[in-house]
Design a protein around this motif. Structure first.
Motif, PDB file in Angstrom:
ATOM      1  N   ALA A 147       0.856  -1.138  -0.021  1.00 24.45           N
ATOM      2  CA  ALA A 147      -0.043   0.061   0.106  1.00 24.45           C
ATOM      3  C   ALA A 147       0.971   1.068  -0.019  1.00 24.45           C
ATOM      4  O   ALA A 147       0.367   2.086  -0.623  1.00 24.45           O
ATOM      5  CB  ALA A 147      -0.639   0.147   1.336  1.00 24.45           C
ATOM      6  N   PHE A 148       1.911   1.371   0.806  1.00 22.72           N
ATOM      7  CA  PHE A 148       2.807   2.334   0.845  1.00 22.72           C
ATOM      8  C   PHE A 148       3.510   2.654  -0.523  1.00 22.72           C
ATOM      9  O   PHE A 148       3.495   3.827  -1.202  1.00 22.72           O
ATOM     10  CB  PHE A 148       3.896   2.286   1.909  1.00 22.72           C
ATOM     11  CG  PHE A 148       4.840   3.435   2.140  1.00 22.72           C
ATOM     12  CD1 PHE A 148       4.495   4.540   2.905  1.00 22.72           C
ATOM     13  CD2 PHE A 148       5.832   3.550   1.508  1.00 22.72           C
ATOM     14  CE1 PHE A 148       5.088   5.634   3.054  1.00 22.72           C
ATOM     15  CE2 PHE A 148       6.930   4.509   1.713  1.00 22.72           C
ATOM     16  CZ  PHE A 148       6.439   5.568   2.304  1.00 22.72           C
ATOM     17  N   ASN A 149       3.887   1.502  -1.247  1.00 18.92           N
ATOM     18  CA  ASN A 149       4.395   1.692  -2.553  1.00 18.92           C
ATOM     19  C   ASN A 149       3.380   2.119  -3.606  1.00 18.92           C
ATOM     20  O   ASN A 149       3.899   3.039  -4.153  1.00 18.92           O
ATOM     21  CB  ASN A 149       4.962   0.483  -3.006  1.00 18.92           C
ATOM     22  CG  ASN A 149       6.387   0.027  -2.300  1.00 18.92           C
ATOM     23  OD1 ASN A 149       6.924   0.805  -1.569  1.00 18.92           O
ATOM     24  ND2 ASN A 149       6.587  -1.317  -2.225  1.00 18.92           N
ATOM     25  N   HIS A 150       2.300   1.669  -3.432  1.00 16.21           N
ATOM     26  CA  HIS A 150       1.371   2.059  -4.482  1.00 16.21           C
ATOM     27  C   HIS A 150       0.809   3.452  -4.308  1.00 16.21           C
ATOM     28  O   HIS A 150       0.729   4.477  -5.101  1.00 16.21           O
ATOM     29  CB  HIS A 150       0.347   1.304  -4.464  1.00 16.21           C
ATOM     30  CG  HIS A 150      -0.847   1.661  -5.180  1.00 16.21           C
ATOM     31  ND1 HIS A 150      -0.973   1.607  -6.546  1.00 16.21           N
ATOM     32  CD2 HIS A 150      -2.498   1.883  -5.034  1.00 16.21           C
ATOM     33  CE1 HIS A 150      -2.152   1.983  -7.099  1.00 16.21           C
ATOM     34  NE2 HIS A 150      -2.843   2.296  -6.116  1.00 16.21           N
ATOM     35  N   PHE A 151       0.597   3.693  -2.772  1.00 14.03           N
ATOM     36  CA  PHE A 151      -0.389   5.360  -2.721  1.00 14.03           C
ATOM     37  C   PHE A 151       0.742   6.493  -2.440  1.00 14.03           C
ATOM     38  O   PHE A 151       0.459   7.760  -2.671  1.00 14.03           O
ATOM     39  CB  PHE A 151      -1.083   5.183  -1.549  1.00 14.03           C
ATOM     40  CG  PHE A 151      -2.350   4.291  -1.699  1.00 14.03           C
ATOM     41  CD1 PHE A 151      -3.287   4.693  -2.539  1.00 14.03           C
ATOM     42  CD2 PHE A 151      -2.549   3.210  -1.171  1.00 14.03           C
ATOM     43  CE1 PHE A 151      -4.503   4.184  -2.759  1.00 14.03           C
ATOM     44  CE2 PHE A 151      -3.733   2.244  -1.231  1.00 14.03           C
ATOM     45  CZ  PHE A 151      -4.603   2.952  -2.268  1.00 14.03           C
ATOM     46  N   VAL A 152       1.998   6.041  -2.089  1.00 13.13           N
ATOM     47  CA  VAL A 152       2.715   7.027  -1.829  1.00 13.13           C
ATOM     48  C   VAL A 152       4.006   7.229  -2.820  1.00 13.13           C
ATOM     49  O   VAL A 152       4.349   8.271  -3.027  1.00 13.13           O
ATOM     50  CB  VAL A 152       3.542   6.739  -0.340  1.00 13.13           C
ATOM     51  CG1 VAL A 152       4.279   7.920   0.039  1.00 13.13           C
ATOM     52  CG2 VAL A 152       2.373   6.932   0.704  1.00 13.13           C
ATOM     53  N   LEU A 153       4.829   6.036  -2.945  1.00 14.31           N
ATOM     54  CA  LEU A 153       5.978   6.107  -3.917  1.00 14.31           C
ATOM     55  C   LEU A 153       5.696   6.224  -5.370  1.00 14.31           C
ATOM     56  O   LEU A 153       6.502   6.763  -6.089  1.00 14.31           O
ATOM     57  CB  LEU A 153       6.915   5.049  -3.641  1.00 14.31           C
ATOM     58  CG  LEU A 153       7.431   5.035  -1.954  1.00 14.31           C
ATOM     59  CD1 LEU A 153       8.558   3.772  -1.984  1.00 14.31           C
ATOM     60  CD2 LEU A 153       8.005   6.135  -1.912  1.00 14.31           C
ATOM     61  N   GLU A 154       4.867   5.422  -5.663  1.00 16.96           N
ATOM     62  CA  GLU A 154       4.261   5.501  -7.165  1.00 16.96           C
ATOM     63  C   GLU A 154       3.581   6.732  -7.736  1.00 16.96           C
ATOM     64  O   GLU A 154       2.984   7.290  -6.871  1.00 16.96           O
ATOM     65  CB  GLU A 154       3.542   3.973  -7.580  1.00 16.96           C
ATOM     66  CG  GLU A 154       4.140   2.902  -7.289  1.00 16.96           C
ATOM     67  CD  GLU A 154       3.189   1.804  -7.690  1.00 16.96           C
ATOM     68  OE1 GLU A 154       1.940   2.080  -8.110  1.00 16.96           O
ATOM     69  OE2 GLU A 154       3.500   0.677  -7.747  1.00 16.96           O
ATOM     70  N   LYS A 155       3.697   7.152  -8.835  1.00 18.86           N
ATOM     71  CA  LYS A 155       3.276   8.170  -9.508  1.00 18.86           C
ATOM     72  C   LYS A 155       2.141   7.798 -10.348  1.00 18.86           C
ATOM     73  O   LYS A 155       2.160   6.581 -10.687  1.00 18.86           O
ATOM     74  CB  LYS A 155       4.406   9.037 -10.308  1.00 18.86           C
ATOM     75  CG  LYS A 155       5.407   9.633  -9.537  1.00 18.86           C
ATOM     76  CD  LYS A 155       6.394  10.264 -10.370  1.00 18.86           C
ATOM     77  CE  LYS A 155       7.730  10.778  -9.627  1.00 18.86           C
ATOM     78  NZ  LYS A 155       8.583  11.616 -10.650  1.00 18.86           N
TER      79      LYS A 155
END
Length: 336
Positions: free
Chosen positions: A58-66
């Protein structure tokens, strides 16, 4: 020097990740649809949990990914008991107060979201961002570059919702607007007023009708004992820190009168500890009086049993309270 190096290291790591993370789609329309879907999911999540507990995916999808046009205030913590992170629980509670105040304010929008990551649930994120301790809060901006000022380090900053609000308000470009944190209701002011009125009224009555108490050793002994009990219960610490009478947890709605961390205390908790000390002292006085008095044997036995019960029961409760606040405390008498 070591802490400044860590702050710069985390800043460079976050900036590198933001630049290295690929876009979700090269097509503008597709990217806009992805962004709208992410915002919709975050808004639905926020309605259920004001602080979103994210895992690595979830962190990668909602925060790190554009794409991303919103800021994320993320707390990194370690709440498992075996981690023995004393400040973590209190920091999370204050973080919940801040997030709840933002969610129910008129300034609430889809530009700021609050998230939390636990080390034992998302160790990969901690390793990726080089977060080596907790609790710590990061502001992950939507457009501007991540800097060392976007790190709220509790080792050098205060653990309070009001201080975090000032920092978040500054880092998010005043998106937070003008609102006050939903702090717990303080009940100790009317309580103190009632106690003061009762004491003044009682003193006026005694001075008017019975002035011999001024020369009584017992009166001054009880007065001194009350002062010692009040101070040893944490009265001065509470006055300096401005602790609330109790606290209502925003995520559960329950009112807590005892703080289960050893470095913080409520006003109600001070009164409870004072009551324990008074009952223990009364038990000691009854035992001493029963041993030295010349009254009949039956009354002396009653005083001895009563004093022993007061001493054992309330001292056991006092130890239980210590064990509640400091879980590795080894001593107990009757109760856990």
């Amino acid at each position: 020097m070591e802490e400044c190096w860590w702050l710069r290291h985390v800043s460079l790591t976050v900036v590198a990740l933001m630049f290295m993370t690929p876009e979700a789609s090269a097509h503008p329309d597709q990217g806009q649809k992805v962004l709208e879907e992410k915002v919709r999911q975050l808004m639905d999540w926020t309605k259920r949990d004001r602080v979103m507990r994210m895992n690595t995916a979830a962190f990668n999808h909602f925060v790190l990914e554009k794409p991303r046009n919103y800021s994320v205030i993320a707390m990194f913590t370690a709440l498992q008991r075996f981690r023995s992170c004393a400040p973590c629980k209190l920091a999370v509670e204050e973080f919940q107060v801040l997030a709840g105040s933002w969610q129910f304010s008129s300034a609430f929008s889809n530009k700021v979201f609050f998230a939390m990551l636990d080390f034992d649930e998302s160790p990969e994120v901690f390793k990726t961002l080089q977060v080596k301790g907790g609790p710590v809060v990061l502001h992950l901006p939507a457009k501007s570059e991540f800097t060392a000022d976007d790190i709220y380090n509790f080792q050098v900053r205060d653990i309070s919702a009001q201080h975090m609000f000032t920092w978040v308000d500054d880092r998010t470009g005043r998106w937070m607007g003008n609102f006050t944190t939903r702090q717990p209701i303080h009940f100790h002011y009317p309580f103190k007023l009632g106690i003061s009125v009762a004491l003044i009224g009682g003193l006026v009555y005694v001075l008017k009708w019975k002035r011999t108490f001024i020369f009584s050793k017992n009166f001054w002994a009880v007065l001194a004992l009350c002062f010692v009990i009040l101070m040893s219960s944490g009265r001065m610490w509470i006055h300096i820190r401005g602790a609330p009478f109790a606290e209502s947890k925003t995520h559960t709605g329950q009112t807590h009168y005892i703080q289960d961390t050893y470095f913080f205390q409520y006003v109600a908790e001070m009164y409870i500890i004072s009551l324990f000390y008074m009952c223990i002292t009364l038990g000691m006085v009854l035992l001493s009086t029963a041993a030295t008095s010349r009254m009949n044997i039956i009354r002396r036995k009653i005083m001895s049993v009563t004093g022993m019960c007061l001493l054992v029961i309330f001292f056991s409760w006092l130890l239980s309270l210590v064990r509640l606040k400091y879980h590795v405390y080894p001593f107990r008498i009757l109760m856990n």
